[in-house]
Design a protein around this motif. Structure first.
Motif, PDB file in Angstrom:
ATOM      1  N   LEU A  12      -4.271   0.532  -0.195  1.00 16.51           N
ATOM      2  CA  LEU A  12      -4.421   0.005   0.994  1.00 16.51           C
ATOM      3  C   LEU A  12      -3.385   0.608   2.148  1.00 16.51           C
ATOM      4  CD1 LEU A  12      -4.907  -3.697  -0.341  1.00 16.51           C
ATOM      5  CD2 LEU A  12      -6.518  -2.600   1.166  1.00 16.51           C
ATOM      6  N   ASN A  13      -2.154   0.705   1.660  1.00 13.05           N
ATOM      7  CA  ASN A  13      -1.258   1.486   2.424  1.00 13.05           C
ATOM      8  C   ASN A  13      -1.511   2.928   2.983  1.00 13.05           C
ATOM      9  OD1 ASN A  13       1.211  -0.398   2.514  1.00 13.05           O
ATOM     10  ND2 ASN A  13       1.434  -0.031   0.334  1.00 13.05           N
ATOM     11  N   LYS A  14      -2.472   3.677   2.104  1.00 17.28           N
ATOM     12  CA  LYS A  14      -2.935   4.804   2.492  1.00 17.28           C
ATOM     13  C   LYS A  14      -4.005   4.351   3.587  1.00 17.28           C
ATOM     14  CE  LYS A  14      -5.219   9.084   0.882  1.00 17.28           C
ATOM     15  NZ  LYS A  14      -5.807   9.696  -0.071  1.00 17.28           N
ATOM     16  N   GLN A  15      -4.812   3.717   3.530  1.00 16.02           N
ATOM     17  CA  GLN A  15      -5.886   3.175   4.707  1.00 16.02           C
ATOM     18  C   GLN A  15      -4.963   2.726   5.859  1.00 16.02           C
ATOM     19  OE1 GLN A  15      -8.529   0.304   3.161  1.00 16.02           O
ATOM     20  NE2 GLN A  15      -9.227   1.381   1.581  1.00 16.02           N
ATOM     21  N   LEU A  16      -3.885   1.950   5.776  1.00 16.32           N
ATOM     22  CA  LEU A  16      -3.248   1.612   6.881  1.00 16.32           C
ATOM     23  C   LEU A  16      -2.607   2.632   7.554  1.00 16.32           C
ATOM     24  CD1 LEU A  16      -2.459  -1.005   8.047  1.00 16.32           C
ATOM     25  CD2 LEU A  16      -0.525  -1.312   6.783  1.00 16.32           C
ATOM     26  N   ASP A  17      -2.091   3.576   6.832  1.00 14.86           N
ATOM     27  CA  ASP A  17      -1.401   4.646   7.292  1.00 14.86           C
ATOM     28  C   ASP A  17      -2.425   5.689   8.316  1.00 14.86           C
ATOM     29  OD1 ASP A  17       1.166   4.281   6.490  1.00 14.86           O
ATOM     30  OD2 ASP A  17       0.992   5.717   4.872  1.00 14.86           O
ATOM     31  N   GLU A  18      -3.604   5.850   7.798  1.00 13.54           N
ATOM     32  CA  GLU A  18      -4.810   6.397   8.286  1.00 13.54           C
ATOM     33  C   GLU A  18      -5.212   5.795   9.806  1.00 13.54           C
ATOM     34  OE1 GLU A  18      -7.747   6.744   5.296  1.00 13.54           O
ATOM     35  OE2 GLU A  18      -6.572   8.163   4.295  1.00 13.54           O
ATOM     36  N   ILE A  19      -5.078   4.359   9.723  1.00 15.32           N
ATOM     37  CA  ILE A  19      -5.375   3.715  10.992  1.00 15.32           C
ATOM     38  C   ILE A  19      -4.556   4.106  11.819  1.00 15.32           C
ATOM     39  CG2 ILE A  19      -5.960   1.343  11.876  1.00 15.32           C
ATOM     40  CD1 ILE A  19      -7.103   0.521   9.201  1.00 15.32           C
ATOM     41  N   GLU A  20      -3.167   4.147  11.623  1.00 16.61           N
ATOM     42  CA  GLU A  20      -2.157   3.931  12.644  1.00 16.61           C
ATOM     43  C   GLU A  20      -1.720   5.537  12.739  1.00 16.61           C
ATOM     44  OE1 GLU A  20       1.027   1.988  10.467  1.00 16.61           O
ATOM     45  OE2 GLU A  20       0.623   0.289  10.897  1.00 16.61           O
ATOM     46  N   ALA A  43      -5.935  -5.517  10.429  1.00 18.34           N
ATOM     47  CA  ALA A  43      -5.499  -6.967  10.353  1.00 18.34           C
ATOM     48  C   ALA A  43      -6.036  -7.474   8.771  1.00 18.34           C
ATOM     49  CB  ALA A  43      -6.102  -7.865  11.136  1.00 18.34           C
ATOM     50  N   GLN A  44      -7.199  -7.062   8.603  1.00 20.15           N
ATOM     51  CA  GLN A  44      -7.687  -7.231   7.106  1.00 20.15           C
ATOM     52  C   GLN A  44      -6.831  -6.588   6.151  1.00 20.15           C
ATOM     53  OE1 GLN A  44     -11.951  -5.936   7.828  1.00 20.15           O
ATOM     54  NE2 GLN A  44     -12.700  -8.023   7.863  1.00 20.15           N
ATOM     55  N   ILE A  45      -6.399  -5.432   6.088  1.00 18.59           N
ATOM     56  CA  ILE A  45      -5.838  -4.586   5.287  1.00 18.59           C
ATOM     57  C   ILE A  45      -4.360  -5.180   4.959  1.00 18.59           C
ATOM     58  CG2 ILE A  45      -4.574  -2.533   4.826  1.00 18.59           C
ATOM     59  CD1 ILE A  45      -6.753  -1.032   6.262  1.00 18.59           C
ATOM     60  N   GLU A  46      -3.775  -5.524   6.468  1.00 22.72           N
ATOM     61  CA  GLU A  46      -2.485  -6.244   6.324  1.00 22.72           C
ATOM     62  C   GLU A  46      -2.722  -7.678   5.360  1.00 22.72           C
ATOM     63  OE1 GLU A  46      -1.467  -6.236  10.323  1.00 22.72           O
ATOM     64  OE2 GLU A  46      -0.243  -4.313  10.161  1.00 22.72           O
ATOM     65  N   ALA A  47      -3.608  -8.420   5.677  1.00 19.57           N
ATOM     66  CA  ALA A  47      -3.852  -9.612   5.101  1.00 19.57           C
ATOM     67  C   ALA A  47      -3.933  -9.493   3.440  1.00 19.57           C
ATOM     68  CB  ALA A  47      -4.855 -10.141   5.660  1.00 19.57           C
ATOM     69  N   GLU A  48      -4.741  -8.450   3.152  1.00 16.79           N
ATOM     70  CA  GLU A  48      -4.961  -8.366   1.635  1.00 16.79           C
ATOM     71  C   GLU A  48      -3.598  -7.807   0.948  1.00 16.79           C
ATOM     72  OE1 GLU A  48      -7.761  -5.763  -1.512  1.00 16.79           O
ATOM     73  OE2 GLU A  48      -8.427  -5.815   0.528  1.00 16.79           O
ATOM     74  N   ILE A  49      -2.758  -6.918   1.896  1.00 17.94           N
ATOM     75  CA  ILE A  49      -1.579  -6.560   1.294  1.00 17.94           C
ATOM     76  C   ILE A  49      -0.730  -7.784   1.169  1.00 17.94           C
ATOM     77  CG2 ILE A  49       0.456  -5.238   1.922  1.00 17.94           C
ATOM     78  CD1 ILE A  49      -1.289  -2.998   3.229  1.00 17.94           C
ATOM     79  N   ALA A  50      -0.544  -8.675   2.128  1.00 18.64           N
ATOM     80  CA  ALA A  50       0.251  -9.637   1.925  1.00 18.64           C
ATOM     81  C   ALA A  50      -0.246 -10.660   0.651  1.00 18.64           C
ATOM     82  CB  ALA A  50       0.160 -10.707   3.280  1.00 18.64           C
ATOM     83  N   GLU A  51      -1.414 -10.694   0.432  1.00 19.02           N
ATOM     84  CA  GLU A  51      -1.969 -11.626  -0.523  1.00 19.02           C
ATOM     85  C   GLU A  51      -1.833 -10.873  -2.004  1.00 19.02           C
ATOM     86  OE1 GLU A  51      -6.237 -13.106  -2.389  1.00 19.02           O
ATOM     87  OE2 GLU A  51      -6.248 -12.836  -0.253  1.00 19.02           O
ATOM     88  N   LEU A  52      -1.949  -9.626  -2.084  1.00 23.58           N
ATOM     89  CA  LEU A  52      -1.431  -9.055  -3.213  1.00 23.58           C
ATOM     90  C   LEU A  52      -0.015  -8.798  -3.641  1.00 23.58           C
ATOM     91  CD1 LEU A  52      -4.010  -5.663  -2.552  1.00 23.58           C
ATOM     92  CD2 LEU A  52      -3.799  -7.728  -4.632  1.00 23.58           C
ATOM     93  N   LYS A  53       0.701  -8.842  -2.599  1.00 24.92           N
ATOM     94  CA  LYS A  53       2.426  -8.966  -2.844  1.00 24.92           C
ATOM     95  C   LYS A  53       2.506 -10.137  -3.305  1.00 24.92           C
ATOM     96  CE  LYS A  53       3.767  -5.650   0.558  1.00 24.92           C
ATOM     97  NZ  LYS A  53       4.679  -5.518   1.678  1.00 24.92           N
ATOM     98  N   SER A  54       1.986 -11.399  -2.768  1.00 23.73           N
ATOM     99  CA  SER A  54       2.182 -12.733  -3.279  1.00 23.73           C
ATOM    100  C   SER A  54       1.735 -12.850  -4.892  1.00 23.73           C
ATOM    101  CB  SER A  54       1.361 -13.535  -2.509  1.00 23.73           C
ATOM    102  OG  SER A  54       1.701 -14.977  -2.858  1.00 23.73           O
ATOM    103  N   ASP A  55       0.620 -12.445  -4.893  1.00 21.90           N
ATOM    104  CA  ASP A  55       0.291 -12.393  -6.540  1.00 21.90           C
ATOM    105  C   ASP A  55       1.173 -11.267  -7.385  1.00 21.90           C
ATOM    106  OD1 ASP A  55      -2.185 -14.000  -5.583  1.00 21.90           O
ATOM    107  OD2 ASP A  55      -3.493 -12.101  -5.678  1.00 21.90           O
ATOM    108  N   TYR A  56       1.656 -10.384  -7.033  1.00 22.15           N
ATOM    109  CA  TYR A  56       2.429  -9.558  -7.776  1.00 22.15           C
ATOM    110  C   TYR A  56       3.613 -10.325  -8.061  1.00 22.15           C
ATOM    111  CZ  TYR A  56       4.872  -5.288  -9.194  1.00 22.15           C
ATOM    112  OH  TYR A  56       5.372  -4.556 -10.091  1.00 22.15           O
TER     113      TYR A  56
END
Length: 59
Positions: A51-59, A4-17
């Motif tokens: 972050l996407n790499k970390q997310l892949d490792e979790i899943e 959830a933390q990774i997904e939240a940071e990804i969403a925030e970074l996408k918005s910033d981008y």
């Protein structure tokens, strides 16, 4: 980091981008130096990749 933390940071970074990308495009239309914005976009892309790499490792 949890999933959830990774997904939240990804969403925030996408918005910033998206915001920074708009700023860079606007600055380009006025012939303003965009190197700082472009550098920030690259940093965000690199962080998103991590972050996407970390997310892949979790899943």
């Amino acid at each position: 980091m949890t999933k959830a933390q990774i997904e939240a940071e990804i969403a925030e970074l996408k918005s910033d981008y998206v915001r920074i990308q708009g700023d860079v495009e606007k600055a380009t239309s006025f012939s303003v130096n965009t190197s700082a914005g472009e550098k920030k976009l690259i940093e965000i892309e690199e962080r998103l990749a991590e972050l996407n790499k970390q997310l892949d490792e979790i899943e």
